[in-house]
Design a protein around this motif. Structure first.
Motif, PDB file in Angstrom:
ATOM      1  N   ASN A   1       0.859  -1.195   0.000  1.00  0.00           N
ATOM      2  CA  ASN A   1       0.000   0.000   0.000  1.00  0.00           C
ATOM      3  C   ASN A   1       0.886   1.233   0.000  1.00  0.00           C
ATOM      4  O   ASN A   1       1.912   1.262   0.681  1.00  0.00           O
ATOM      5  CB  ASN A   1      -0.908  -0.010   1.225  1.00  0.00           C
ATOM      6  N   ALA A   2       0.470   2.239  -0.739  1.00  0.00           N
ATOM      7  CA  ALA A   2       1.227   3.486  -0.793  1.00  0.00           C
ATOM      8  C   ALA A   2       0.276   4.673  -0.731  1.00  0.00           C
ATOM      9  O   ALA A   2      -0.805   4.652  -1.325  1.00  0.00           O
ATOM     10  CB  ALA A   2       2.038   3.551  -2.088  1.00  0.00           C
ATOM     11  N   ARG A   3       0.691   5.698  -0.016  1.00  0.00           N
ATOM     12  CA  ARG A   3      -0.091   6.936   0.011  1.00  0.00           C
ATOM     13  C   ARG A   3       0.809   8.093   0.393  1.00  0.00           C
ATOM     14  O   ARG A   3       1.873   7.912   0.971  1.00  0.00           O
ATOM     15  CB  ARG A   3      -1.284   6.809   0.954  1.00  0.00           C
ATOM     16  N   ASP A   4       0.300   9.283   0.087  1.00  0.00           N
ATOM     17  CA  ASP A   4       1.126  10.472   0.237  1.00  0.00           C
ATOM     18  C   ASP A   4       1.241  10.947   1.673  1.00  0.00           C
ATOM     19  O   ASP A   4       2.207  11.651   2.012  1.00  0.00           O
ATOM     20  CB  ASP A   4       0.559  11.606  -0.623  1.00  0.00           C
ATOM     21  N   SER A   5       0.270  10.606   2.487  1.00  0.00           N
ATOM     22  CA  SER A   5       0.268  11.160   3.842  1.00  0.00           C
ATOM     23  C   SER A   5      -0.281  10.132   4.823  1.00  0.00           C
ATOM     24  O   SER A   5      -1.183   9.367   4.482  1.00  0.00           O
ATOM     25  CB  SER A   5      -0.616  12.410   3.885  1.00  0.00           C
ATOM     26  N   PRO A   6       0.250  10.132   6.032  1.00  0.00           N
ATOM     27  CA  PRO A   6      -0.275   9.202   7.051  1.00  0.00           C
ATOM     28  C   PRO A   6      -1.700   9.512   7.469  1.00  0.00           C
ATOM     29  O   PRO A   6      -2.353   8.654   8.075  1.00  0.00           O
ATOM     30  CB  PRO A   6       0.705   9.362   8.217  1.00  0.00           C
ATOM     31  N   ILE A   7      -2.192  10.710   7.158  1.00  0.00           N
ATOM     32  CA  ILE A   7      -3.565  11.032   7.542  1.00  0.00           C
ATOM     33  C   ILE A   7      -4.569  10.458   6.542  1.00  0.00           C
ATOM     34  O   ILE A   7      -5.770  10.463   6.797  1.00  0.00           O
ATOM     35  CB  ILE A   7      -3.782  12.549   7.699  1.00  0.00           C
ATOM     36  N   ILE A   8      -4.063   9.984   5.426  1.00  0.00           N
ATOM     37  CA  ILE A   8      -4.945   9.340   4.442  1.00  0.00           C
ATOM     38  C   ILE A   8      -5.152   7.895   4.864  1.00  0.00           C
ATOM     39  O   ILE A   8      -4.185   7.160   5.052  1.00  0.00           O
ATOM     40  CB  ILE A   8      -4.330   9.384   3.033  1.00  0.00           C
ATOM     41  N   PRO A   9      -6.391   7.461   5.045  1.00  0.00           N
ATOM     42  CA  PRO A   9      -6.621   6.062   5.421  1.00  0.00           C
ATOM     43  C   PRO A   9      -6.093   5.115   4.345  1.00  0.00           C
ATOM     44  O   PRO A   9      -6.153   5.433   3.159  1.00  0.00           O
ATOM     45  CB  PRO A   9      -8.145   5.970   5.528  1.00  0.00           C
ATOM     46  N   PRO A  10      -5.591   3.960   4.736  1.00  0.00           N
ATOM     47  CA  PRO A  10      -5.009   3.045   3.748  1.00  0.00           C
ATOM     48  C   PRO A  10      -5.978   2.661   2.647  1.00  0.00           C
ATOM     49  O   PRO A  10      -5.557   2.439   1.506  1.00  0.00           O
ATOM     50  CB  PRO A  10      -4.572   1.835   4.577  1.00  0.00           C
ATOM     51  N   GLU A  11      -7.283   2.591   2.972  1.00  0.00           N
ATOM     52  CA  GLU A  11      -8.235   2.184   1.930  1.00  0.00           C
ATOM     53  C   GLU A  11      -8.311   3.191   0.788  1.00  0.00           C
ATOM     54  O   GLU A  11      -8.801   2.855  -0.298  1.00  0.00           O
ATOM     55  CB  GLU A  11      -9.632   1.957   2.523  1.00  0.00           C
ATOM     56  N   PHE A  12      -7.817   4.397   1.011  1.00  0.00           N
ATOM     57  CA  PHE A  12      -7.810   5.421  -0.038  1.00  0.00           C
ATOM     58  C   PHE A  12      -6.447   5.553  -0.706  1.00  0.00           C
ATOM     59  O   PHE A  12      -6.236   6.430  -1.539  1.00  0.00           O
ATOM     60  CB  PHE A  12      -8.254   6.772   0.530  1.00  0.00           C
ATOM     61  N   GLY A  13      -5.526   4.675  -0.344  1.00  0.00           N
ATOM     62  CA  GLY A  13      -4.224   4.660  -0.990  1.00  0.00           C
ATOM     63  C   GLY A  13      -4.224   3.742  -2.199  1.00  0.00           C
ATOM     64  O   GLY A  13      -5.267   3.249  -2.636  1.00  0.00           O
ATOM     65  N   SER A  14      -3.047   3.499  -2.737  1.00  0.00           N
ATOM     66  CA  SER A  14      -2.879   2.589  -3.865  1.00  0.00           C
ATOM     67  C   SER A  14      -2.532   1.204  -3.347  1.00  0.00           C
ATOM     68  O   SER A  14      -1.732   1.069  -2.418  1.00  0.00           O
ATOM     69  CB  SER A  14      -1.768   3.083  -4.786  1.00  0.00           C
TER      70      SER A  14
END
Length: 120
Positions: free
Chosen positions: A96-109
């Protein structure tokens, strides 16, 4: 969004080792959070390990001392070195990858997952 492709899963005996890789379709240098999750049959997906852009890491208690997460920004990859594997580690492992820790993982790639099976 970044495309992620996991590899390196397989069948291994208990006590063995595997190295999972997650290849990204673009630079990961600005992706703040890169994580590995796993999901065993009948269980919820759980966080295994994570690494920040600065190299800070965190691990689930169940894998501390056995798994190591690392990232290579030059190669756009994140790896999970797994040692002393146990049958309880059997699961599909996802990157899983995302730009910010405040973004929930389900909204990441997410990648498509790679199967890890540990036999007793």
């Amino acid at each position: 969004q970044v495309q992620l492709v996991e590899s390196g899963g397989g069948l291994v005996q208990a006590g063995g080792s595997l190295r999972l890789s997650c290849a990204a379709s673009r630079s990961i240098s600005r992706l703040n959070i890169m994580e590995w999750y796993r999901q065993a049959p009948g269980k919820k997906r759980e966080l295994v390990a994570g690494i920040g852009s600065g190299g800070s890491t965190n691990y689930a208690d169940s894998v501390k001392g056995r798994f190591t997460i690392s990232r290579d920004n030059a190669k756009n990859t994140v790896c999970l070195q797994m040692t002393s594997l146990k049958p309880d580690d059997t699961a599909v492992y996802y990157c899983n990858a995302r730009d910010s820790p405040i973004i929930p993982p389900e909204f990441g790639s997410w990648g498509q997952g790679t199967q890890v099976t540990v036999s007793s």
